[in-house]
Motif scaffolding. Structure first.
Motif, PDB file in Angstrom:
ATOM      1  N   TYR A 346       0.823  -1.163  -0.032  1.00 56.62           N
ATOM      2  CA  TYR A 346      -0.024  -0.061  -0.132  1.00 56.62           C
ATOM      3  C   TYR A 346       0.957   1.188   0.020  1.00 56.62           C
ATOM      4  CZ  TYR A 346      -4.696  -2.296   0.838  1.00 56.62           C
ATOM      5  OH  TYR A 346      -5.638  -3.078   0.744  1.00 56.62           O
ATOM      6  N   GLN A 347       0.401   2.113  -0.706  1.00 54.50           N
ATOM      7  CA  GLN A 347       1.038   3.546  -0.587  1.00 54.50           C
ATOM      8  C   GLN A 347       0.308   4.504   0.302  1.00 54.50           C
ATOM      9  OE1 GLN A 347       1.468   5.241  -4.475  1.00 54.50           O
ATOM     10  NE2 GLN A 347       3.683   4.153  -4.897  1.00 54.50           N
ATOM     11  N   GLU A 385      -8.542  -0.040   4.874  1.00 57.10           N
ATOM     12  CA  GLU A 385      -8.588  -0.492   3.426  1.00 57.10           C
ATOM     13  C   GLU A 385      -8.273   0.607   2.485  1.00 57.10           C
ATOM     14  OE1 GLU A 385     -12.332  -2.275   2.709  1.00 57.10           O
ATOM     15  OE2 GLU A 385     -11.860  -4.077   3.834  1.00 57.10           O
ATOM     16  N   GLU A 386      -7.884   0.349   1.198  1.00 56.36           N
ATOM     17  CA  GLU A 386      -7.941   1.406   0.141  1.00 56.36           C
ATOM     18  C   GLU A 386      -8.719   2.725   0.434  1.00 56.36           C
ATOM     19  OE1 GLU A 386      -6.382   1.834  -4.463  1.00 56.36           O
ATOM     20  OE2 GLU A 386      -7.680  -0.052  -3.691  1.00 56.36           O
ATOM     21  N   GLN A 413      -4.536   8.914   2.641  1.00 57.03           N
ATOM     22  CA  GLN A 413      -4.976   8.253   1.798  1.00 57.03           C
ATOM     23  C   GLN A 413      -4.227   7.027   1.449  1.00 57.03           C
ATOM     24  OE1 GLN A 413      -4.641   9.746  -2.197  1.00 57.03           O
ATOM     25  NE2 GLN A 413      -6.878   9.298  -2.779  1.00 57.03           N
ATOM     26  N   LEU A 414      -4.999   5.713   1.499  1.00 56.16           N
ATOM     27  CA  LEU A 414      -4.385   4.532   1.008  1.00 56.16           C
ATOM     28  C   LEU A 414      -4.740   3.956  -0.282  1.00 56.16           C
ATOM     29  CD1 LEU A 414      -4.712   2.586   4.570  1.00 56.16           C
ATOM     30  CD2 LEU A 414      -2.993   3.656   3.821  1.00 56.16           C
ATOM     31  N   GLU A 415      -3.672   3.702  -0.882  1.00 55.47           N
ATOM     32  CA  GLU A 415      -3.793   3.174  -2.326  1.00 55.47           C
ATOM     33  C   GLU A 415      -3.002   1.819  -2.507  1.00 55.47           C
ATOM     34  OE1 GLU A 415      -2.338   4.526  -6.784  1.00 55.47           O
ATOM     35  OE2 GLU A 415      -2.015   5.830  -5.265  1.00 55.47           O
ATOM     36  N   TYR A 416      -3.881   1.048  -2.993  1.00 61.50           N
ATOM     37  CA  TYR A 416      -3.474  -0.490  -3.334  1.00 61.50           C
ATOM     38  C   TYR A 416      -2.269  -0.502  -4.483  1.00 61.50           C
ATOM     39  CZ  TYR A 416      -3.208  -5.498  -4.055  1.00 61.50           C
ATOM     40  OH  TYR A 416      -2.955  -6.827  -4.029  1.00 61.50           O
TER      41      TYR A 416
END
Length: 434
Positions: A346-347, A385-386, A413-416
């Motif tokens: 994840y970013q 989660e994303e 913010q989470l990015e998969y």
């Protein structure tokens, strides 16, 4: 007639016999007596001796004591007597064969009494020394004195000696004034068996002591028996409970309350002491206080009436730490926030760009010492989660310091970015093992 003539002839003949050589006969008789005396003196000669340590008997001392006075013999309690007599008598002579008497009615103004000496044996008393009894005469006094006790030994812990009652506890002491002036204490010695756990009742004889602890002689008490009643108590440590009531003035806080001692040692009847589990002290009313306080409380006011305090400390010292409450802002830069539990596939990025401004509220001495650089925030991403999320920022603060309005929040913010194994980043804390 014839018989008378014969008698006359015999009488003349006897006279002639008796008077013939009369001087020689008298001289012979005297010589015989002298010889007998010489022989007797050789076998039992006349001799002189001295008998020592003959006790002088005192007579009529009531002539002094009836005047409420006492006397003390200073000289002449015993005498030495020189005697003369036949050796056979002198050699068998003992102290009991000589009598020495001092009649106290013969007391002179110089406080001396002549000593008369006699014997029941055929001897001559030549002289004796001393010839007079010397005494000191003084008034008899009676005083009252309290009786004290002196314990020898003590019970084994947790038992202790409790109340001690003496009957009587006051006695009369009578004696010569000089001796009465020496009396400092009347002491009853009491020996305690260490294994004893029950009350003790005994009879004891008191000692009359001077200032140095020596016994005073020639004095008497109106009783020689003191009844001693000793109570055996039990000791126990009891905790103290102390609290506060009321509210401080607005803008102040009670940061600490301490008191000493926190427990006390009480003694009393075993069943009563064992029934006490805590000593409750009246709560301290802090209403309206604005500064620290030191308060003293007398322990005696809270001791049960059937018990006594054994501890050396008789007061409770209470310390109330009261400080003013202040508010102060600190800034935590957004890049000083630590991220936890971010997965490697994840970013992450902050959507909130502004630094976090916190308003801290707490005791002035602590809040004024807080620096911006001393603190970092922490966010927890576990289980997210994303997408976009709002998460609280945890800030570790000293005790009694709080954040006005609660913990701050930031948007992230989470990015998969892939399907790799979801290893936890090095910043991730391991889960607690169950």
């Amino acid at each position: 007639m014839l018989s008378d003539l014969n008698y006359g002839k015999v009488d003349k003949k006897m006279k002639k016999i008796l008077t013939k050589n009369l001087m020689w006969k008298i001289l012979s008789t005297l010589l015989a007596i002298l010889l007998w005396l010489v022989v007797l003196n050789v076998e039992d000669p006349w001799t002189t001796s001295e008998v020592r340590d003959i006790t002088v008997q005192l007579r009529s001392d009531e002539s002094i004591t009836n005047q409420n006075k006492a006397y003390e013999v200073l000289r002449g309690e015993t005498i030495s007597v020189r005697v003369e007599g036949k050796r056979s008598v002198i050699d068998s002579l003992t102290q009991s064969d000589i009598t020495a008497i001092a009649d106290m009615k013969m007391l002179s103004i110089t406080n001396s009494v002549p000593i008369e000496v006699s014997s029941n044996k055929p001897i001559e008393i030549v002289r004796w020394e001393p010839q007079n009894l010397l005494v000191n005469v003084e008034d008899i006094r009676t005083i009252q004195a309290s009786v004290q006790y002196q314990m020898v030994g003590e019970p084994n812990q947790p038992y202790v000696i409790g109340d001690v009652d003496l009957e009587p506890n006051i006695v009369q002491v009578t004696g010569p004034e000089s001796q009465i002036n020496r009396v400092k204490s009347i002491v009853v010695p009491v020996e305690i068996d260490p294994d004893n756990t029950r009350d003790i009742i005994l009879d004891a004889s008191p000692n009359i002591l001077d200032e140095q602890g020596n016994e005073v002689s020639n004095v008497s008490l109106n009783t020689n028996n003191i009844k001693v009643n000793i109570r055996i108590d039990k000791e126990r440590n009891i905790p103290i409970r102390l609290e506060t009531v009321g509210e401080l003035s607005e803008g102040f806080m009670l940061t600490d309350m301490s008191y000493s001692p926190t427990n006390i040692r009480l003694a009393g009847r075993e069943s009563e002491v064992d029934a006490v589990n805590v000593i409750n002290i009246d709560p301290i009313d802090i209403t309206g206080m604005e500064e620290s306080q030191n308060i003293t409380i007398d322990i005696a006011d809270y001791i049960p009436s059937n018990m006594r305090l054994v501890s050396d400390v008789s007061q409770i010292q209470v310390n109330l730490e009261i400080e003013e409450v202040i508010e102060r802002e600190i800034v935590i830069p957004i890049n000083n926030i630590d991220v936890k539990s971010l997965l490697t596939n994840y970013q992450f990025k902050f959507l909130t760009q502004e630094d976090i401004v916190l308003t801290l509220r707490g005791r002035a001495s602590v809040v004024n010492n807080i620096s911006d650089v001393d603190y970092m925030g922490t966010i927890e991403l576990r289980g997210l989660e994303e997408g976009e999320h709002t998460v609280p920022v945890e800030v570790g603060l000293p005790r009694n310091v709080e954040i006005v309005g609660g913990d701050p929040e930031v948007s992230v913010q989470l990015e998969y970015i892939g399907s790799e194994d979801e290893d936890i980043d090095t910043q991730e804390e391991p889960e607690d093992e169950e």
